[in-house]
Motif scaffolding. Structure first.
Motif, PDB file in Angstrom:
ATOM      1  N   PRO A  44     -23.627   4.279  25.362  1.00 28.21           N
ATOM      2  CA  PRO A  44     -24.170   5.570  25.540  1.00 28.21           C
ATOM      3  C   PRO A  44     -23.670   6.671  26.514  1.00 28.21           C
ATOM      4  O   PRO A  44     -22.698   6.348  27.322  1.00 28.21           O
ATOM      5  N   PHE A  45     -23.664   7.711  26.472  1.00 28.08           N
ATOM      6  CA  PHE A  45     -23.040   8.770  27.551  1.00 28.08           C
ATOM      7  C   PHE A  45     -23.410   8.452  28.735  1.00 28.08           C
ATOM      8  O   PHE A  45     -22.427   8.671  29.611  1.00 28.08           O
ATOM      9  N   THR A  46     -24.515   7.849  29.189  1.00 28.26           N
ATOM     10  CA  THR A  46     -24.910   7.595  30.754  1.00 28.26           C
ATOM     11  C   THR A  46     -24.016   6.438  30.988  1.00 28.26           C
ATOM     12  O   THR A  46     -23.773   6.374  32.279  1.00 28.26           O
ATOM     13  N   ALA A  47     -23.623   5.735  30.226  1.00 29.43           N
ATOM     14  CA  ALA A  47     -22.650   4.487  30.581  1.00 29.43           C
ATOM     15  C   ALA A  47     -21.142   4.739  30.782  1.00 29.43           C
ATOM     16  O   ALA A  47     -20.385   3.946  31.092  1.00 29.43           O
ATOM     17  N   LEU A  48     -20.769   5.852  30.184  1.00 26.17           N
ATOM     18  CA  LEU A  48     -19.116   6.175  30.135  1.00 26.17           C
ATOM     19  C   LEU A  48     -18.512   6.351  31.209  1.00 26.17           C
ATOM     20  O   LEU A  48     -17.495   5.432  31.408  1.00 26.17           O
ATOM     21  N   SER A  49     -19.084   7.017  32.244  1.00 27.20           N
ATOM     22  CA  SER A  49     -18.483   7.132  33.512  1.00 27.20           C
ATOM     23  C   SER A  49     -18.325   5.558  34.338  1.00 27.20           C
ATOM     24  O   SER A  49     -17.118   5.379  34.677  1.00 27.20           O
ATOM     25  N   THR A  50     -19.464   4.894  34.231  1.00 25.01           N
ATOM     26  CA  THR A  50     -19.617   3.652  34.912  1.00 25.01           C
ATOM     27  C   THR A  50     -18.579   2.502  34.526  1.00 25.01           C
ATOM     28  O   THR A  50     -17.641   2.038  35.372  1.00 25.01           O
ATOM     29  N   LEU A  51     -18.582   2.630  32.984  1.00 26.79           N
ATOM     30  CA  LEU A  51     -17.534   1.605  32.519  1.00 26.79           C
ATOM     31  C   LEU A  51     -15.913   2.255  32.499  1.00 26.79           C
ATOM     32  O   LEU A  51     -15.091   1.295  32.961  1.00 26.79           O
ATOM     33  N   SER A  52     -15.941   3.192  32.635  1.00 25.29           N
ATOM     34  CA  SER A  52     -14.625   3.791  32.770  1.00 25.29           C
ATOM     35  C   SER A  52     -13.871   3.453  34.001  1.00 25.29           C
ATOM     36  O   SER A  52     -12.741   3.157  34.071  1.00 25.29           O
ATOM     37  N   LEU A  84     -15.270  14.053  27.301  1.00 22.44           N
ATOM     38  CA  LEU A  84     -15.175  12.623  26.987  1.00 22.44           C
ATOM     39  C   LEU A  84     -13.538  12.522  27.379  1.00 22.44           C
ATOM     40  O   LEU A  84     -13.638  11.290  27.952  1.00 22.44           O
ATOM     41  N   ARG A  85     -12.738  13.125  27.377  1.00 23.94           N
ATOM     42  CA  ARG A  85     -11.491  13.198  27.758  1.00 23.94           C
ATOM     43  C   ARG A  85     -11.539  12.633  29.316  1.00 23.94           C
ATOM     44  O   ARG A  85     -10.712  11.703  29.771  1.00 23.94           O
ATOM     45  N   GLU A  86     -12.151  13.438  30.164  1.00 27.14           N
ATOM     46  CA  GLU A  86     -12.285  13.410  31.535  1.00 27.14           C
ATOM     47  C   GLU A  86     -12.738  12.027  31.817  1.00 27.14           C
ATOM     48  O   GLU A  86     -12.343  11.425  32.880  1.00 27.14           O
ATOM     49  N   LEU A  87     -13.500  11.231  31.063  1.00 25.88           N
ATOM     50  CA  LEU A  87     -14.063   9.968  31.295  1.00 25.88           C
ATOM     51  C   LEU A  87     -13.072   8.994  30.702  1.00 25.88           C
ATOM     52  O   LEU A  87     -13.603   7.512  30.909  1.00 25.88           O
ATOM     53  N   GLY A  88     -11.992   9.265  30.188  1.00 23.73           N
ATOM     54  CA  GLY A  88     -11.124   8.087  29.990  1.00 23.73           C
ATOM     55  C   GLY A  88     -11.353   7.854  28.446  1.00 23.73           C
ATOM     56  O   GLY A  88     -11.049   6.516  28.049  1.00 23.73           O
ATOM     57  N   VAL A  89     -12.488   8.341  27.824  1.00 26.62           N
ATOM     58  CA  VAL A  89     -12.633   8.058  26.357  1.00 26.62           C
ATOM     59  C   VAL A  89     -11.619   8.052  25.347  1.00 26.62           C
ATOM     60  O   VAL A  89     -10.622   9.123  25.453  1.00 26.62           O
ATOM     61  N   ARG A  90     -11.237   7.029  24.412  1.00 25.73           N
ATOM     62  CA  ARG A  90     -10.406   6.988  23.763  1.00 25.73           C
ATOM     63  C   ARG A  90     -10.622   7.233  22.181  1.00 25.73           C
ATOM     64  O   ARG A  90     -10.021   7.742  21.223  1.00 25.73           O
ATOM     65  N   TYR A  91     -11.935   6.484  22.051  1.00 29.13           N
ATOM     66  CA  TYR A  91     -12.259   6.863  20.607  1.00 29.13           C
ATOM     67  C   TYR A  91     -13.697   7.261  20.651  1.00 29.13           C
ATOM     68  O   TYR A  91     -14.471   7.230  21.492  1.00 29.13           O
ATOM     69  N   VAL A  92     -14.281   7.868  19.377  1.00 32.36           N
ATOM     70  CA  VAL A  92     -15.412   8.440  19.300  1.00 32.36           C
ATOM     71  C   VAL A  92     -16.001   8.109  17.891  1.00 32.36           C
ATOM     72  O   VAL A  92     -15.239   8.556  16.940  1.00 32.36           O
TER      73      VAL A  92
END
Length: 242
Positions: A44-52, A84-92
């Motif tokens: 979920p979007f809310t967990a992206l920053s924490t996991l990143s 998303l890129r700012e949070l280190g996301v690679r896939y969507v």
């Protein structure tokens, strides 16, 4: 050489605390998985920053569950590729059946999202699949080919993952027969200009059936829903026996 991509789709599950609790166990449970297997958590979007912040140095890649086709604007409730890129996301994940069914996604908007993701260096996991009614009517092939034709228009096939997810098998425990899943994935591959695009299977994947699914020659990984919510369950899937 086709990549093997094992992705967990948490859907609308797990708070930030729960996500970290999962990660604390999971990173140790996948130590022995072969290095060529790409492991992705689509959270979920809310967990992206924490996991990143907590994935640095691990082999796990971060994925999101949706993306908008504009970089910014008056699109309440959406999220853009630069965010998303700012949070280190690679896939969507793009075009999941639940997005199509409940939130009005069309092949056209799926296509826009895929192209926007690629324009910002994200890799879309493009989902296609048929309903039970379509399968019973003998429309599986026609429906999937139509989804592919519209969804892949002007999409870069060198930066793409496709997930075949028969809708009737998602969350039902009714997994598509291994040889049938392999046949449909092969059909999808026959429509691609780049036959090295990884094609996953998704639909009630679990620790009991992962070995048989991954033994199929056309299948390059899995998109896992419920079984990715428990670290030991998802680790068993990641550590499948080839």
């Amino acid at each position: 050489m086709r990549s093997i991509i094992i992705a967990g789709n948490w859907k609308m599950h797990k708070t930030q605390v729960e996500a970290l609790d999962f990660l604390s166990s999971f990173v140790h449970e996948i130590d022995t998985a072969p290095g060529e297997r790409e492991i992705v958590l689509c959270v979920p979007f809310t967990a992206l920053s924490t996991l990143s912040k907590n994935l640095h140095g691990s082999r796990i890649r971060l994925g999101a569950q949706n993306v908008h086709w504009q970089d910014n604007g008056a699109f309440t409730g959406e999220i853009s590729p630069p965010m998303l890129r700012e949070l280190g996301v690679r896939y969507v994940v793009v075009g999941h059946s639940e997005r199509r069914q409940y939130f009005g996604e069309t092949d056209e908007t799926v296509n826009l999202r895929s192209k926007a993701a690629q324009a910002h260096g994200l890799t879309p996991i493009l989902c296609v699949g048929e309903t039970k009614a379509q399968r019973d009517a003998g429309e599986t092939e026609t429906h999937i080919l139509s989804q592919l034709k519209k969804g892949l228009e002007q999409v870069d096939q060198t930066n793409l993952v496709i997930a075949y997810e028969p809708i009737w098998a998602i969350g039902t425990g009714d997994t598509c027969a291994d040889d049938e899943a392999n046949r449909v994935v092969g059909l999808i591959r026959s429509q691609l200009t780049n036959t090295d695009v990884p094609i996953q299977y998704g639909g009630s994947v679990n620790p009991s059936n992962i070995d048989a699914i991954m033994a199929q020659p056309e299948i390059d990984g899995v998109l896992v829903g419920g079984a990715s919510l428990k670290s030991d369950s998802f680790a068993r899937i990641v550590n499948y026996q080839a």
